[in-house]
Motif scaffolding. Structure first.
Motif, PDB file in Angstrom:
ATOM      1  N   UNK A  81     -12.448 -10.587   0.605  1.00 16.78           N
ATOM      2  CA  UNK A  81     -12.839  -9.325   1.238  1.00 16.78           C
ATOM      3  C   UNK A  81     -11.681  -8.331   1.172  1.00 16.78           C
ATOM      4  N   UNK A  82     -11.929  -7.139   0.662  1.00 22.37           N
ATOM      5  CA  UNK A  82     -10.821  -6.222   0.387  1.00 22.37           C
ATOM      6  C   UNK A  82     -11.046  -4.808   0.914  1.00 22.37           C
ATOM      7  N   UNK A  83      -9.934  -4.078   1.045  1.00 22.92           N
ATOM      8  CA  UNK A  83      -9.970  -2.652   1.380  1.00 22.92           C
ATOM      9  C   UNK A  83      -9.882  -1.814   0.115  1.00 22.92           C
ATOM     10  N   UNK A  84      -9.603  -0.521   0.291  1.00 23.43           N
ATOM     11  CA  UNK A  84      -9.651   0.430  -0.832  1.00 23.43           C
ATOM     12  C   UNK A  84      -8.298   0.650  -1.512  1.00 23.43           C
ATOM     13  N   UNK A  85      -7.230   0.726  -0.705  1.00 21.24           N
ATOM     14  CA  UNK A  85      -5.932   1.140  -1.255  1.00 21.24           C
ATOM     15  C   UNK A  85      -5.205   0.021  -1.989  1.00 21.24           C
ATOM     16  N   UNK A  86      -4.413   0.411  -2.974  1.00 21.26           N
ATOM     17  CA  UNK A  86      -3.599  -0.580  -3.684  1.00 21.26           C
ATOM     18  C   UNK A  86      -2.379  -0.954  -2.828  1.00 21.26           C
ATOM     19  N   UNK A  87      -1.830  -2.102  -3.116  1.00 21.67           N
ATOM     20  CA  UNK A  87      -0.631  -2.564  -2.404  1.00 21.67           C
ATOM     21  C   UNK A  87       0.508  -1.557  -2.574  1.00 21.67           C
ATOM     22  N   UNK A  88       0.658  -1.056  -3.793  1.00 20.40           N
ATOM     23  CA  UNK A  88       1.732  -0.098  -4.105  1.00 20.40           C
ATOM     24  C   UNK A  88       1.651   1.139  -3.214  1.00 20.40           C
ATOM     25  N   UNK A  89       0.448   1.611  -2.929  1.00 22.21           N
ATOM     26  CA  UNK A  89       0.286   2.818  -2.104  1.00 22.21           C
ATOM     27  C   UNK A  89       0.245   2.483  -0.616  1.00 22.21           C
ATOM     28  N   UNK A  90      -0.351   1.338  -0.282  1.00 26.87           N
ATOM     29  CA  UNK A  90      -0.565   0.989   1.132  1.00 26.87           C
ATOM     30  C   UNK A  90       0.725   0.573   1.844  1.00 26.87           C
ATOM     31  N   UNK A  91       1.509  -0.300   1.207  1.00 32.12           N
ATOM     32  CA  UNK A  91       2.674  -0.881   1.890  1.00 32.12           C
ATOM     33  C   UNK A  91       3.663   0.188   2.374  1.00 32.12           C
ATOM     34  N   UNK A  92       4.126   1.105   1.505  1.00 35.32           N
ATOM     35  CA  UNK A  92       5.109   2.081   2.004  1.00 35.32           C
ATOM     36  C   UNK A  92       4.533   3.002   3.086  1.00 35.32           C
ATOM     37  N   UNK A  93       3.243   3.313   3.011  1.00 38.15           N
ATOM     38  CA  UNK A  93       2.648   4.192   4.026  1.00 38.15           C
ATOM     39  C   UNK A  93       2.589   3.491   5.382  1.00 38.15           C
ATOM     40  N   UNK A  94       2.321   2.189   5.359  1.00 35.35           N
ATOM     41  CA  UNK A  94       2.306   1.439   6.622  1.00 35.35           C
ATOM     42  C   UNK A  94       3.732   1.235   7.129  1.00 35.35           C
ATOM     43  N   UNK A  95       4.652   0.929   6.216  1.00 35.29           N
ATOM     44  CA  UNK A  95       6.064   0.757   6.601  1.00 35.29           C
ATOM     45  C   UNK A  95       6.553   2.019   7.327  1.00 35.29           C
ATOM     46  N   UNK A  96       6.178   3.192   6.818  1.00 36.45           N
ATOM     47  CA  UNK A  96       6.613   4.448   7.431  1.00 36.45           C
ATOM     48  C   UNK A  96       5.926   4.729   8.771  1.00 36.45           C
ATOM     49  N   UNK A  97       4.720   4.146   8.947  1.00 36.87           N
ATOM     50  CA  UNK A  97       3.915   4.514  10.121  1.00 36.87           C
ATOM     51  C   UNK A  97       4.166   3.639  11.344  1.00 36.87           C
ATOM     52  N   UNK A  98       4.749   2.453  11.161  1.00 34.30           N
ATOM     53  CA  UNK A  98       4.891   1.525  12.292  1.00 34.30           C
ATOM     54  C   UNK A  98       6.315   0.993  12.434  1.00 34.30           C
ATOM     55  N   UNK A  99       6.579   0.398  13.611  1.00 32.28           N
ATOM     56  CA  UNK A  99       7.913  -0.149  13.866  1.00 32.28           C
ATOM     57  C   UNK A  99       7.971  -1.671  13.781  1.00 32.28           C
ATOM     58  N   UNK A 100       6.867  -2.292  13.412  1.00 30.74           N
ATOM     59  CA  UNK A 100       6.862  -3.757  13.322  1.00 30.74           C
ATOM     60  C   UNK A 100       7.065  -4.174  11.857  1.00 30.74           C
ATOM     61  N   UNK A 101       7.540  -5.405  11.644  1.00 30.79           N
ATOM     62  CA  UNK A 101       7.723  -5.871  10.262  1.00 30.79           C
ATOM     63  C   UNK A 101       6.405  -5.883   9.487  1.00 30.79           C
ATOM     64  N   UNK A 102       6.480  -5.516   8.228  1.00 28.52           N
ATOM     65  CA  UNK A 102       5.290  -5.478   7.371  1.00 28.52           C
ATOM     66  C   UNK A 102       5.421  -6.543   6.278  1.00 28.52           C
ATOM     67  N   UNK A 103       4.331  -7.251   6.072  1.00 29.81           N
ATOM     68  CA  UNK A 103       4.262  -8.270   5.024  1.00 29.81           C
ATOM     69  C   UNK A 103       3.289  -7.739   3.969  1.00 29.81           C
ATOM     70  N   UNK A 104       3.718  -7.734   2.720  1.00 28.54           N
ATOM     71  CA  UNK A 104       2.846  -7.198   1.663  1.00 28.54           C
ATOM     72  C   UNK A 104       1.950  -8.294   1.105  1.00 28.54           C
ATOM     73  N   UNK A 105       0.702  -7.935   0.825  1.00 32.85           N
ATOM     74  CA  UNK A 105      -0.249  -8.893   0.248  1.00 32.85           C
ATOM     75  C   UNK A 105      -1.151  -8.184  -0.735  1.00 32.85           C
ATOM     76  N   UNK A 106      -1.648  -8.947  -1.705  1.00 33.75           N
ATOM     77  CA  UNK A 106      -2.557  -8.371  -2.702  1.00 33.75           C
ATOM     78  C   UNK A 106      -1.795  -8.055  -3.972  1.00 33.75           C
ATOM     79  N   UNK A 107      -2.035  -8.812  -5.023  1.00 31.58           N
ATOM     80  CA  UNK A 107      -1.402  -8.516  -6.308  1.00 31.58           C
ATOM     81  C   UNK A 107      -0.020  -9.107  -6.472  1.00 31.58           C
ATOM     82  N   UNK A 108       0.366 -10.021  -5.579  1.00 29.65           N
ATOM     83  CA  UNK A 108       1.699 -10.627  -5.715  1.00 29.65           C
ATOM     84  C   UNK A 108       1.541 -12.065  -6.215  1.00 29.65           C
TER      85      UNK A 108
END
Ligand code: TUI
Length: 314
Positions: free
Chosen positions: A145-172
């Motif tokens: 089950x998936x969302x719309x955004x690519x990992x490349x676009x999603x991860x940095x936008x979430x990293x910038x938006x929150x103060x908690x650690x981010x784990x990247x998934x999808x395409x690794x």
């Protein structure tokens, strides 16, 4: 060695989580990954609570390291599965396919660390306000089950938006992806598809072979019209689904009929023609069966080498 703060907070050696894949990630795989220094995760999927409890017991017999359970929020058994999580004091849960907000207070009370999977900045922000341990930002390259955004676009936008650690998934699928994820600001990665082909993974051998044989464009998206798009390997089922979805009037009942039980059919019965072989876009990169420890070692060695070289850039 490749370590981040996430390792300290989760009590693991390396910042590598194994995707909690329904019908695939049983206690055997979860324990093998945890024993190799990552975080192994049992996939609860649509399983009844007592089945999940049995997998937890098995994991605890096979490892004394931290492990996790992925709770699929669309499951009809989700409330009972959460009860088992509370009772068993599962160290970590990841959640998928929804918003786990209503369970978070109780989970914290029992000491279970919560890591929701998110596919948008909006949900990431909402979850971060609930003081979760970390977030998994999962791009559309992922399997299942998936969302719309690519990992490349999603991860940095979430990293910038929150103060908690981010784990990247999808395409690794290898150390290059691992290094890229860290470069995007992630503190760790979650790997699914490659761990399906771990020796310790109890999925049907036909499922592993289907991934090993897959090429770059074989992991296609079906069931978009249901609002729950799923990435799975092209086969007789996906062709039937595409035909149905492309017809003038989508026969929702027939579509539902084809999807229900289709993952189980592929993962446990080995029917990789009529069943749903959920896998990510990196399926084309997975070339052989290896032990969980070999997968983790190679992810680490490759990422280390790349990051070391990068430090020498002129
Ligand atoms: O959950 C997954 N991957 C899955 S679940 C699954 S079982 C299934 N089978 C058929 C249909 C649906 C599910 C197979 N693979 N990944 C985590 C994930 N969560 N990816 C995307 C999301 C997600 C999507 C929307 C999380 C939250 C969300 O928003 C809900 C909201 O309330 O805003």
């Amino acid at each position: 060695m490749l370590k981040t703060e996430l390792c300290t907070s989760l009590g693991i050696e390396y910042p590598i989580l194994q995707g909690g894949m329904a019908w695939i990630a049983t206690g055997e795989l979860a324990a093998a990954v945890s024993n190799a220094g990552g975080l192994g995760i049992i996939g609860a999927g649509n399983a009844p609570a007592e089945v999940v409890r049995a997998e937890i017991e098995k994991t605890k017999e096979l490892t004394d390291q931290p492990y996790g359970v992925n709770v699929m929020l669309l499951s009809p058994h989700v409330d009972q599965v959460m009860e088992v999580v509370y009772e068993e004091k599962v160290p970590v849960i990841t959640t998928g396919a929804g918003n786990p907000g209503k369970y978070i207070e109780k989970l914290k009370e029992v000491g279970t660390k919560v890591i929701p999977v998110v596919a948008s900045v909006a949900l990431a922000k909402r979850m971060a306000r609930m003081e979760v341990e970390a977030l998994i930002a999962e791009g559309t390259e992922a399997g299942g089950h998936i969302g719309e955004l690519t990992t490349m676009a999603l991860v940095p936008q979430i990293v910038d938006a929150v103060d908690v650690p981010v784990i990247a998934a999808g395409g690794i699928g290898d150390g290059r992806g691992f290094a890229a994820a860290l470069t995007l600001g992630a503190q760790g990665i979650q790997v699914g598809t490659r761990f399906v082909c771990a020796e310790e993974c109890t999925v049907h051998p036909n499922y592993k072979q289907a991934i090993i044989k897959a090429r770059d464009r074989d992991a296609v998206v079906t069931a978009r019209s249901t609002g729950h798009p799923v990435r799975n390997l092209k086969n007789r089922l996906t062709r039937k689904l595409s035909k149905l979805e492309n017809s003038q009037e989508v026969d929702k009942e027939r579509l539902e009929e084809l999807c229900v039980g289709s993952l189980r059919k592929a993962a446990r019965e080995g029917d990789v023609k009529e069943g749903s072989v959920m896998a990510g876009q990196v399926a084309g990169m997975v070339e052989r069966e290896e032990t969980a420890a070999e997968i983790i070692d190679s992810l680490l060695a490759e990422a280390n080498e790349i990051l070391k070289e990068k430090a020498k850039l002129l």
